[in-house]
Motif scaffolding. Structure first.
Motif, PDB file in Angstrom:
ATOM      1  N   UNK A   1       0.807  -1.226   0.000  1.00 35.82           N
ATOM      2  CA  UNK A   1       0.000   0.000   0.000  1.00 35.82           C
ATOM      3  C   UNK A   1       0.839   1.275   0.000  1.00 35.82           C
ATOM      4  N   UNK A   2       2.137   1.155   0.218  1.00 31.87           N
ATOM      5  CA  UNK A   2       2.991   2.346   0.257  1.00 31.87           C
ATOM      6  C   UNK A   2       3.139   2.922  -1.137  1.00 31.87           C
ATOM      7  N   UNK A   3       2.958   4.231  -1.254  1.00 37.58           N
ATOM      8  CA  UNK A   3       3.051   4.938  -2.525  1.00 37.58           C
ATOM      9  C   UNK A   3       4.303   5.815  -2.512  1.00 37.58           C
ATOM     10  N   UNK A   4       5.117   5.704  -3.563  1.00 43.30           N
ATOM     11  CA  UNK A   4       6.318   6.524  -3.637  1.00 43.30           C
ATOM     12  C   UNK A   4       7.425   5.958  -2.773  1.00 43.30           C
ATOM     13  N   UNK A   5       8.493   6.734  -2.667  1.00 47.93           N
ATOM     14  CA  UNK A   5       9.642   6.278  -1.901  1.00 47.93           C
ATOM     15  C   UNK A   5      10.137   7.345  -0.960  1.00 47.93           C
ATOM     16  N   UNK A   6      11.324   7.116  -0.440  1.00 46.65           N
ATOM     17  CA  UNK A   6      11.928   8.043   0.504  1.00 46.65           C
ATOM     18  C   UNK A   6      12.324   9.335  -0.203  1.00 46.65           C
ATOM     19  N   UNK A   7      12.128  10.451   0.475  1.00 45.70           N
ATOM     20  CA  UNK A   7      12.563  11.731  -0.079  1.00 45.70           C
ATOM     21  C   UNK A   7      11.472  12.766  -0.171  1.00 45.70           C
ATOM     22  N   UNK A   8      10.212  12.337  -0.081  1.00 44.03           N
ATOM     23  CA  UNK A   8       9.128  13.306  -0.113  1.00 44.03           C
ATOM     24  C   UNK A   8       8.959  13.986   1.238  1.00 44.03           C
ATOM     25  N   UNK A   9       8.083  14.961   1.267  1.00 45.32           N
ATOM     26  CA  UNK A   9       7.832  15.665   2.519  1.00 45.32           C
ATOM     27  C   UNK A   9       6.894  14.884   3.430  1.00 45.32           C
ATOM     28  N   UNK A  10       6.183  13.927   2.873  1.00 43.35           N
ATOM     29  CA  UNK A  10       5.267  13.095   3.646  1.00 43.35           C
ATOM     30  C   UNK A  10       5.282  11.685   3.085  1.00 43.35           C
ATOM     31  N   UNK A  11       5.069  10.710   3.952  1.00 47.13           N
ATOM     32  CA  UNK A  11       4.922   9.333   3.501  1.00 47.13           C
ATOM     33  C   UNK A  11       3.499   9.103   3.031  1.00 47.13           C
ATOM     34  N   UNK A  12       3.336   8.318   1.983  1.00 53.40           N
ATOM     35  CA  UNK A  12       2.017   8.090   1.400  1.00 53.40           C
ATOM     36  C   UNK A  12       1.621   6.628   1.536  1.00 53.40           C
ATOM     37  N   UNK A  13       0.363   6.418   1.927  1.00 50.40           N
ATOM     38  CA  UNK A  13      -0.174   5.069   2.107  1.00 50.40           C
ATOM     39  C   UNK A  13      -1.541   5.022   1.455  1.00 50.40           C
ATOM     40  N   UNK A  14      -1.753   4.056   0.581  1.00 51.82           N
ATOM     41  CA  UNK A  14      -2.983   3.958  -0.196  1.00 51.82           C
ATOM     42  C   UNK A  14      -4.141   3.493   0.691  1.00 51.82           C
ATOM     43  N   UNK A  15      -5.009   4.427   1.059  1.00 52.92           N
ATOM     44  CA  UNK A  15      -6.111   4.116   1.958  1.00 52.92           C
ATOM     45  C   UNK A  15      -7.217   3.315   1.291  1.00 52.92           C
ATOM     46  N   UNK A  16      -7.166   3.160  -0.023  1.00 49.82           N
ATOM     47  CA  UNK A  16      -8.181   2.336  -0.679  1.00 49.82           C
ATOM     48  C   UNK A  16      -8.077   0.884  -0.219  1.00 49.82           C
ATOM     49  N   UNK A  17      -6.934   0.529   0.395  1.00 42.97           N
ATOM     50  CA  UNK A  17      -6.775  -0.817   0.938  1.00 42.97           C
ATOM     51  C   UNK A  17      -7.766  -1.079   2.070  1.00 42.97           C
ATOM     52  N   UNK A  18      -8.349  -0.017   2.609  1.00 44.95           N
ATOM     53  CA  UNK A  18      -9.293  -0.169   3.722  1.00 44.95           C
ATOM     54  C   UNK A  18     -10.729  -0.362   3.241  1.00 44.95           C
ATOM     55  N   UNK A  19     -10.943  -0.380   1.924  1.00 40.48           N
ATOM     56  CA  UNK A  19     -12.303  -0.517   1.398  1.00 40.48           C
ATOM     57  C   UNK A  19     -12.945  -1.841   1.788  1.00 40.48           C
ATOM     58  N   UNK A  20     -12.139  -2.829   2.070  1.00 42.74           N
ATOM     59  CA  UNK A  20     -12.683  -4.129   2.433  1.00 42.74           C
ATOM     60  C   UNK A  20     -13.232  -4.180   3.844  1.00 42.74           C
TER      61      UNK A  20
END
Length: 356
Positions: free
Chosen positions: A38-57
């Motif tokens: 679910x992790x989106x992108x990599x190290x180096x951004x200003x924020x870590x991204x996590x795909x919340x669509x994984x919670x649709x279930x």
């Protein structure tokens, strides 16, 4: 201004941006290993991204959040010059708080504060955090390293972290589920974990005058090696327990000891009876108590005494719970039961003496 006079700079004030950048390069490989789909992108951004669509279930997903540090155990790591285990402690302190309510840890962020950036040292700390996240089944999505010259010595540091997990609302664990007749199961700790080190350091260093390289026969290793033993990470073990049998509650045994932490999940009308004679605390606990002449109540409210997590299950789930934990290599045993609370009784009562 004369040619020989130099203006102020960040570097002159003690902050080395280049060293910080080098530290980031060194930690990238470890962060990449501590991930989830679910992790989106990599190290180096200003924020870590996590795909919340994984919670649709989920029918009704509840997000759980926890934050913690490692306390004065960081001083042991600094003095030992060993930095790749302290991250396990940090992850354990955070994710095992999350799993108490039944939440699956999803991701963590860390904060490392140093007096001076030593890139390899920072990388070793992050390596430990990433390894801990892998053991916990969660991702390390970001963090911060801050250099604080003038506030911390060049070799001093501290670490903290925050984590997020998720649990289905109708599977939320806690006091509301506990019933009379439930069984209390103890999960063995790996040692001191990351609590009570101010007392431990006072006893072993200030009072006893021991050094970290001292060989201690009853420990089977040096004092420093014992004190740096990483915190056990229980999250995947606890989640496996919830999948294989019915669980009513967990309690993470940290600062405050077994009685105080177990009391946090005991309903007002019920009482937990815990029998000390069902286990023998590891030798490090006796060592601290004996050298410091620490009264047993003080020792028990400060240290975990060999129990790092408690599971409260229906009596009919006891065998399945112990089998699951045994299959996962976790030493566990029945330590008590839930009864009605009589007048003036505390939420948790400790009986008997520790087994010899």
């Amino acid at each position: 201004m004369s040619e020989t006079t130099q203006g102020a700079s960040y570097a002159a004030a003690g902050v080395d941006i280049e060293a910080g950048d080098h530290a980031v390069e060194l930690i990238k490989e470890w962060v990449r290993k501590a991930t989830r789909p679910e992790v989106v992108g990599g190290l180096g951004g200003f924020a870590g991204l996590f795909d919340a669509s994984a919670l649709k279930g989920y029918e009704r997903p509840l997000l759980a959040s926890a934050t913690d540090g490692v306390g004065t155990k960081v001083d042991i790591a600094r003095r030992m010059g060993v930095y790749d285990t302290i991250g396990h402690d940090l992850v354990g302190m955070v994710v095992d708080d999350l799993v108490v309510c039944g939440a699956e840890p999803l991701f963590m962020t860390d904060y490392i504060c140093v007096g001076k950036v030593h890139p390899e040292r920072v990388a070793a700390i992050v390596k430990g955090i990433a390894e801990g996240c892998s053991l916990a089944g969660c991702a390390l999505v970001g963090g911060e390293t801050a250099e604080h010259p003038g506030l911390l010595g060049a070799d001093e540091f501290d670490v903290a972290g925050a984590g997020t997990g998720v649990v289905e609302a109708d599977r939320l664990l806690g006091a509301e589920r506990i019933r009379k007749g439930d069984v209390v199961i103890a999960l063995e700790s790996s040692g001191l974990h990351s609590n009570g080190y101010s007392l431990v350091r006072h006893v072993l260093f200030d009072r006893a005058g021991w050094e970290l390289d001292r060989e201690v026969p009853e420990l089977g290793r040096t004092l420093g090696e014992e004190l740096l033993e990483p915190t056990r990470i229980y999250s995947l073990d606890c989640l496996a327990l919830t999948r294989t049998t019915e669980v009513h509650a967990f309690s993470h045994i940290t600062g405050g000891g077994l009685a105080n932490n177990l009391a946090r999940v005991i309903p007002d009308h019920l009482h937990a009876v815990v029998d000390r004679s069902t286990w023998t605390p590891g030798p490090v606990f006796d060592l601290v108590g004996r050298l410091g002449e620490v009264a047993r109540p003080e020792l028990e409210k400060t240290l975990n005494m060999g129990v790092g997590m408690i599971a409260v299950v229906p009596a009919g789930s006891t065998d399945a719970a112990l089998a699951t934990l045994g299959d996962r290599g976790v030493d566990a045993w029945v330590v008590g039961e839930i009864t009605e609370r009589g007048d003036h009784r505390e939420a948790v009562g400790l009986t008997g003496d520790y087994a010899a």
